[in-house]
Design an enzyme around this catalytic site. Sequence first.
Site, short mmCIF file in Angstrom:
data_model
loop_
_atom_site.label_atom_id
_atom_site.label_comp_id
_atom_site.label_asym_id
_atom_site.label_seq_id
_atom_site.Cartn_x
_atom_site.Cartn_y
_atom_site.Cartn_z
N THR A 42 -4.19 -2.76 -11.92
CA THR A 42 -3.79 -4.16 -12.10
C THR A 42 -2.32 -4.37 -11.75
OG1 THR A 42 -3.35 -3.72 -14.44
CG2 THR A 42 -5.51 -4.60 -13.87
N ARG A 46 0.21 4.05 -9.84
CA ARG A 46 1.02 4.80 -10.79
C ARG A 46 0.54 6.25 -10.83
NH1 ARG A 46 1.04 0.73 -16.08
NH2 ARG A 46 1.76 -1.13 -14.98
N SER A 153 6.03 0.67 -15.19
CA SER A 153 6.02 -0.22 -16.36
C SER A 153 6.38 0.55 -17.63
CB SER A 153 4.66 -0.92 -16.48
OG SER A 153 4.67 -1.88 -17.50
N HIS A 154 5.49 0.55 -18.61
CA HIS A 154 5.77 1.17 -19.90
C HIS A 154 5.32 2.63 -19.96
CE1 HIS A 154 1.68 -0.32 -20.02
NE2 HIS A 154 1.42 0.51 -21.01
N ASP A 318 9.82 -3.57 -21.87
CA ASP A 318 9.33 -2.31 -21.34
C ASP A 318 10.19 -1.86 -20.17
OD1 ASP A 318 8.52 -4.34 -19.65
OD2 ASP A 318 6.66 -3.33 -19.09
N ASP A 320 10.19 -2.09 -16.85
CA ASP A 320 10.62 -3.03 -15.81
C ASP A 320 10.85 -4.43 -16.34
OD1 ASP A 320 7.83 -3.27 -16.22
OD2 ASP A 320 7.56 -4.23 -14.27
N ARG A 323 7.48 -7.25 -19.89
CA ARG A 323 6.76 -7.46 -21.15
C ARG A 323 7.77 -7.75 -22.25
NH1 ARG A 323 1.44 -3.61 -21.42
NH2 ARG A 323 1.08 -3.44 -19.18
N GLU A 406 -2.90 -10.50 -23.04
CA GLU A 406 -2.91 -9.91 -24.37
C GLU A 406 -2.01 -8.70 -24.49
OE1 GLU A 406 -4.85 -7.06 -22.09
OE2 GLU A 406 -5.05 -9.23 -22.01
#
Length: 559
Positions: A42, A46, A153-154, A318, A320, A323, A406
């Site tokens: 999504t 990674r 990301s995270h 996070d 980048d 979030r 979410e």
Amino acid sequence: MHPRAGQPAQPEDLIDVEKVLGLYYDTVPDVDDPVQQVVFGTSGHRGSSLNGSFTETHVAAITAAIVDYRRAQGIDGPLYVGRDTHALSEPAERTVLEVLVAAGVEVRVDARGSYTPTPAVSHSILLHNGAATSEGPRTAGPGIADGIVITPSHNPPTDGGIKYNATDGGPAGGDVTGWIARRANELVRSGLGSIDRTPYERAVASDLVVKHDYRATFVDDLPSVVDLEAIRAAGVRIGADPLGGASVEYWGVIGELYGLDLTVIHPDADPQFSFMTLDWDGKIRMDCSSPYAMASLREIMAVPDGGSAPYDLATGNDGDSDRHGIVTPDGGLMNPNHFLAVCIDYLFRNRSGWPASAGVGKTLVSSSLIDRVAADLGRPLIETPVGFKYFADGLLQTTMGFGGEESAGASFLRLDGTVWTTDKDGFILDLLAAEITAKTGASPSAYHRSLVARHGESWYARVDAPATREEKAALTALSPSAVTATTLAGEEITARLVTAPGNGEPIGGLKVTTANAWFAARPSGTEDVYKIYAESFVSPEHLEQVQDAARAVVADAIA
């Protein structure tokens, strides 16, 4: 649950940075191994150099594939490139520049040679493409721009990631990323030597590499989307924790420029992220929606008997910075679903410049409290599959005022109703929490309690259930008729969905609803499990019944 979840990381938890970097360059990926293939989820591809899933070859091949895609689509403007603070992000940026310059692509890189949050890249793409003009942003034509963000990301410190942002400023759609992944895997199979590259020192000195001040461009424009003056005037005390991510060099500037009472917590970047507390599984993970990863910030905000918290509001981001995490003295770390509902209710009641027809974008695994809030506001609800890419066009065309996931990612329109970003933006969600505090005199947690009093309390959770590869494939390909059950946890089933109501796109799984509950089941892309999202407006015990019923419904449907 790991026994040390929520506890500070110890030396044995930290990565060997030199090993991670060395394997990035030294590993030759095996494209016949599914783990080492290019796969766009999504939010991009990674992986880790430790298992051969994120290497120099992968990054060069993905970049070359993006070049081929741009040529095929006639995209001839600059390509905006940003990176986060993960150890693999800097070498990956070097690889990206080597390939782009060799291909003759003009590249916009951070003027400071430093970190760039995802929303800053999206924001700059949109400005280049005309978002600030009376005609609005273009998505095609001469000089049109797009972007690459280098981030997992995270994900844990071992990981790297790379994603493509299209000319609409948002994450590219599945048709685009599917094409890029297929082409990249062809190039990986051919080997690194088959990809044209300009040595980095020559590439970075090339006229094709243009320094761009992402930070000033983004930070200077923030008053157009959030009421910073109200935050300043109210004296809202903010503790902003970048969690070692790309926002680390932004928050201090925001506080100083706008006169905010803002303290940056953990103001340094560290590729080992040694200051973090361990997540639920014992890994270091910069997930600002996790109570375990956010344990130190929650502890800072815990109000002692007879005392007071040091801040009115604490926020997290996070890796980048796309979030958000919101911590309040009277509620602790907010559930992302709760805060999304608060944002939607507040924004649509307080943004008079927004289009009267603008709707609410939500993923179909987000809380149904959002549905009830949208109905109360009289705004259209646009329910999409998981992935922020499904909100990009709505935000760009302003048919959506807000789009949120979410998993604590969201963005919304400027005060005047024009587009801000079409990718997730942790900054404006954090700052909106401060605006809500300033203008209502109540915390976002208190605001949420008022929504519960009006619309009802719900209980929401996500759990995993084991599934083989064949069972996951069957779940992805389900039709509504495969669900033969007529009731779910004692209530009549009202809908059986395999496509999203908001756009008709496949959801890659199943959603079943009743009057007071629902569940959705989606296969994991990386593990032999499927994810069950469920919510009940009846009771926590009823939620457990819904989860049990969900397992039975799915087992019967994929049998």
